[in-house]
Write an enzyme that holds these catalytic residues in place. Structure first.
Site: not given
Length: 339
Positions: A212, A307, A185-187
């Site tokens: 990301m 997000h 997830h994300s970063a």
């Protein structure tokens, strides 16, 4: 009078197996003392009978910790429990320097800036986009905001070093447990590409939830994605002499052999401004020989998300198409197993 908070009185009981362990970091010497650099905490949970062939490793986003997979801000079960209910053994990590994985600047380097309330509101809360309707509490619900922000800490200032530690420790985790599926997830999205690069035979699929990006971006308060979809170098073929050579190359010049034939899903949410980073990330990976698929949740009638889709009000609905993709890409022509 303070209202008592006793969630165990309203949460249904279930029978699972669970425990935790550590992936140790390197020993480093400072003066006449020896210390450990960047260990990684791993918590696992499994149903009484595991019916899915590959376990799932859940990797959290930037500044947060593995708890983002356990429960939602409004108290519902998170994706970790839902995946266990679907028959998977699930491992949730605290990336090095986050959560229960200790951080000290003397052995891990300078910390980045602290995580602000303003940053949390910008990343997750409904802003000017009227389509974002699934955030689980109101923007003026201060006690809920306090509890949500409490789980965040600083990232290491050196993004390349942080991603390298993440990938090295998770590669060691796979060496210990065997082949697995990664959900990022994300970063932690770039970590997925780096881990597959290190252990291509042990990564069976990657589902990246709004990873990301885009490639070569400068991520505010986090750092530069110098090597395209990552801050740390990947094993390109032919080897890329420098980030500038990679950035200036014609698409298709460089390949990533470790990602060839690897099922990759990149999931985006309808009302997330971070979703725009995903198509160029998929395009970069595919130009390097990968077969990354984009999934817009709105195309599956999962709407209103930002997000933080993994813990918004319709988080169960958001997981359904991801589970179906995993079934199609990792379980085709296979009898169910019981472990």
């Amino acid at each position: 009078m303070t209202q008592l908070f006793a969630p165990w009185t309203t949460t249904r009981s279930r029978t699972v197996r669970r425990a935790h362990f550590w992936i140790p970091g390197e020993r480093v010497s400072l003066g006449d003392k020896t210390y450990q650099r960047g260990p990684m905490y791993v918590e696992w949970e499994a149903p009484e009978q595991v019916t899915r062939q590959w376990p799932i490793v859940l990797m959290h986003g930037g500044g947060f910790q593995g708890t983002e997979w356990f429960d939602t801000p409004d108290g519902r079960p998170g994706w970790a429990q839902r995946l266990v209910e679907a028959g998977y053994a699930v491992l949730v990590v605290d990336r090095p320097g986050h959560g229960r994985s200790p951080y000290h600047v003397d052995v891990m380097g300078t910390m980045g800036p602290p995580f602000s309330y303003e940053g949390g509101r910008h990343i997750y809360f409904a802003g000017d986009d009227p389509r974002h309707t699934q955030w689980p509490f109101a923007s003026d619900e201060e006690s809920a905001i306090d509890e949500f922000i409490a789980g965040y800490g600083p990232l290491p200032a050196d993004l390349e070093a942080s991603e390298t530690m993440d990938a090295d420790r998770t590669a060691e985790l796979l060496d210990r447990i065997g082949p697995a599926i990664l959900i990022t997830h994300s970063a932690s999205g770039p970590d997925g590409w780096l881990i597959a690069d290190r252990r291509p035979h042990l990564v069976k699929a990657i589902a990246a939830i709004e990873p990301m990006g885009p490639p070569f971006a400068e991520i505010p308060n986090i750092g530069p994605m110098r090597w395209g979809p990552t801050a740390a170098p990947l094993s390109f073929e032919p080897p890329a002499a420098s980030p500038d050579d990679l950035r200036n190359a014609t698409p298709g010049t460089y390949a990533l052999p470790a990602l060839d034939d690897l099922p990759i899903l990149i999931v985006t949410a309808e009302a997330s401004e971070f979703a725009a980073a995903s198509p160029p990330t998929a395009a970069f990976l595919n130009a390097c020989g990968a077969s990354a698929e984009l999934m817009d949740l709105a195309d599956h009638d999962v709407r209103g998300n930002g997000h933080g889709l993994i813990y918004e009000m319709n988080s169960d609905d958001a997981l359904v198409p991801v589970l179906e993709w995993l079934r199609l890409r990792t379980e085709a022509a296979r009898e169910d197993v019981v472990l």
